[in-house]
Enzyme design. Structure first.
Site, mmCIF file in Angstrom:
data_model
loop_
_atom_site.group_PDB
_atom_site.id
_atom_site.type_symbol
_atom_site.label_atom_id
_atom_site.label_comp_id
_atom_site.label_asym_id
_atom_site.label_seq_id
_atom_site.Cartn_x
_atom_site.Cartn_y
_atom_site.Cartn_z
ATOM 1 N N ASN A 110 0.805 -1.223 0.000
ATOM 2 C CA ASN A 110 0.000 0.000 0.000
ATOM 3 C C ASN A 110 0.836 1.269 0.000
ATOM 4 O O ASN A 110 0.366 2.320 -0.400
ATOM 5 C CB ASN A 110 -0.955 0.002 1.199
ATOM 6 C CG ASN A 110 -0.269 -0.327 2.510
ATOM 7 O OD1 ASN A 110 0.510 -1.287 2.600
ATOM 8 N ND2 ASN A 110 -0.526 0.459 3.520
ATOM 9 N N GLN A 169 -4.856 -3.761 -2.179
ATOM 10 C CA GLN A 169 -4.398 -2.732 -3.111
ATOM 11 C C GLN A 169 -4.252 -3.251 -4.537
ATOM 12 O O GLN A 169 -4.301 -2.483 -5.487
ATOM 13 C CB GLN A 169 -3.042 -2.168 -2.647
ATOM 14 C CG GLN A 169 -3.073 -1.411 -1.331
ATOM 15 C CD GLN A 169 -3.623 -0.005 -1.462
ATOM 16 O OE1 GLN A 169 -3.730 0.550 -2.556
ATOM 17 N NE2 GLN A 169 -3.992 0.584 -0.337
ATOM 18 N N CYS A 186 5.730 12.550 11.393
ATOM 19 C CA CYS A 186 5.003 13.726 11.847
ATOM 20 C C CYS A 186 3.516 13.649 11.537
ATOM 21 O O CYS A 186 2.727 14.368 12.112
ATOM 22 C CB CYS A 186 5.597 14.971 11.215
ATOM 23 S SG CYS A 186 7.352 15.049 11.511
#
Lengths: 401, 123
Positions: free
Chosen positions: A165, A193, A336
């Site tokens: 993926n 996928q 992040c």
């Protein structure tokens, strides 16, 4: 808005919605009811089952509908593990022992699986199963010899993702399943996928269990399927009214499976060729940006809709933020943007350093993506990277000109 | 990750971005492995921060907090500037997502380091 996050989810095809509508408004019967409305639903359910089965070379009764890929993967790992839990002890001692005294069995998976496989495996470890997480090479491929070396007499299941993926790597299933067959171990692949985007045939590729889902292929969310080869020893996750041949209880999501089946029917080899062309144009254009690398393989070994790149000196969430401000939707493997603040385990597994993983960007197209949209991205992205690099203290060499 | 409008404004239109030439003080915090590096350069005149610029490698929150810091610090005396905390920056930005409060909210540390660097130089 330019939507380049089709690896996350896709737009539902209007044809799919049209096919589903009557099952909300008129044909809303419960497929378990014996009256006419119920029987109508049952017939519809079985027609959809046939379409899915046929698409991967399976028999109708080998297809179990689920609520999606996560449920199907949980079902495989836990259902196979618990149904075959004496295998480990028998291998060691010749007879079944109580759980506390030994391993319940061994599962092999990889370091590049989706979280629903990895976290199911981690949970199974807490229950007394052993798990091996195979390494992959720099393009994300599992080496068949590594798989063979990891198999022990206790091994009861091998689970390897088909099309990755994040980086789009398409594993050679035939090669991997051949190793499993040699040692009589169940082989499962998560094809969420890859389904409809590359060849998938349970007979030709010798597969025991395959996870499929609908919302990555322009079908509705909340529907998936698990192919279970006839004769496979698996125990259900969901107990109840005995729907889906007693393997997955719960009122059948008739509208959902109708949409899923319609999406499968609409998928077409021409779309694959179209997406491949746009993908390669995108890769070529993006790699013109200096200090940029492509993550994952090229050509037909890569999912036709996946581009994943790392830009040096910049961070992925910020790249995505500026692209989003320009109406371009993407995703990143940067820590992040993750709730755990860890960089993508897939990018680390192919050997990227954390700082390279932080600067990663995933662009996933669909058959609805247009060439103009790709041109737009290729116009905006270099400016975004330049702006962020100008801001980055890591770029030591950029001084006043 | 959902950010406040003020965070997005500072991210999209960063204030005082860049690096001062011949700065009186330099402060740099973070490391690239964690995904955040912030560099602050200052000019000091009459005990006040007369100019300040930042450079940041990092996420939306990292860029926005450093930009916000430069706005808060500019024109302040060194004593006042030293009192700016990461918490104050987060408040000025109308909040940050909980997990970003620690990892990407280091700008005040970089400023304090720059001020310390200045005192070291003038001594």
């Amino acid at each position: 808005m330019v939507y380049l996050d089709s690896g996350a989810t896709t737009k539902v095809d209007p044809e799919v919605i049209k096919a589903m509508m009557p099952y909300f408004t008129e044909k809303y019967g419960n497929a378990s009811s014996t009256h006419q409305k119920g029987q109508e639903a049952k017939r519809t359910l079985n027609d959809a089952r046939q379409i899915i089965a046929k698409s991967i070379g399976a028999k109708d009764e080998e297809i179990i509908f689920t609520s999606g890929g996560t449920e199907a993967n949980n079902f495989v790992l836990k259902g196979i593990a618990f149904a075959n839990k004496d295998k480990g002890n028998r291998a060691n001692h010749g007879f079944a022992l109580p759980r506390e005294q030994g391993s319940l069995g061994h599962i092999i998976t990889t370091k590049i699986e989706h979280d629903c496989v990895l976290n199911s495996c981690k949970w199974l470890e807490t229950q007394g199963f052993k798990v091996t997480y195979l390494d992959v090479d720099e393009s994300g491929f599992v080496k068949p010899e590594d798989l063979e070396n990891a198999i022990t007499p206790e091994t009861l299941l091998v689970s390897i993702i088909h099309g990755n993926n994040e980086i789009g790597t398409i594993q050679n299933l035939k090669e991997l399943s051949a190793v499993c067959k040699k040692y009589n171990v169940y082989f499962h692949t998560d094809a969420c996928q890859s389904y409809t985007k590359t060849k998938l045939n349970v007979k030709k590729q010798n597969l025991d269990l395959v996870t499929l889902n609908s919302h990555k292929i322009h079908g509705p969310r909340g529907v998936g399927a698990l192919y279970i080869r006839k004769g496979t020893n698996i125990t259900p996750l969901l107990h109840g009214g005995g729907q889906e041949f007693g393997l997955r209880s719960g009122t059948d999501n008739v509208a959902g499976v109708v949409g899923f089946a319609k999406a499968v029917q609409l998928a077409n080899q021409k779309h694959v060729e179209y997406m491949t062309r746009l993908r390669d144009k995108l890769i070529e254009g993006v790699l013109k940006i200096p200090d940029t690398r492509l993550n994952g393989p090229t050509n037909d070994k890569r999912l036709c809709n996946n581009v994943n790149v790392s830009f040096k000196y910049v961070e992925g969430e910020a790249i995505g933020g500026y692209l989003d401000a320009e109406e371009i939707n993407t995703s990143t493997g940067s820590a992040c943007s993750s709730p755990k603040l860890e960089p993508s385990h897939v990018l680390l597994a192919i050997g990227l350093k954390p700082e390279q993983a932080h600067g990663s960007l995933r662009l996933t197209i669909s058959r609805f993506t247009t060439e103009q949209e790709i041109n737009r991205v290729l116009d905006v992205l270099p400016k975004v990277i330049a702006k962020l690099r100008k801001m980055s203290p890591l770029v030591k060499f950029i001084k006043k000109i | 990750m959902v950010y406040s409008d003020k965070v997005m404004d500072h991210f999209k239109n960063p204030r005082n971005m860049g690096e001062l030439e011949n700065p009186d003080g330099i402060g740099e915090v973070g490391n690239p492995i964690c995904g955040d590096v912030m560099k602050i350069t200052i000019k000091v005149k009459d005990n006040k921060i007369s100019d300040i610029k930042f450079k940041t490698f990092g996420c939306i929150a990292a860029i926005a907090t450093t930009s916000m810091l430069t706005e808060l610090a500019k024109g302040k005396t060194l004593e006042e500037a030293e009192k700016i905390t990461n918490q104050i920056i987060a408040q000025e930005l109308k909040g940050l997502p909980a997990i970003k409060l620690h990892c990407s909210n280091l700008a005040a540390d970089a400023l304090r380091m720059a001020i310390k660097d200045y005192f070291k130089k003038v001594k």
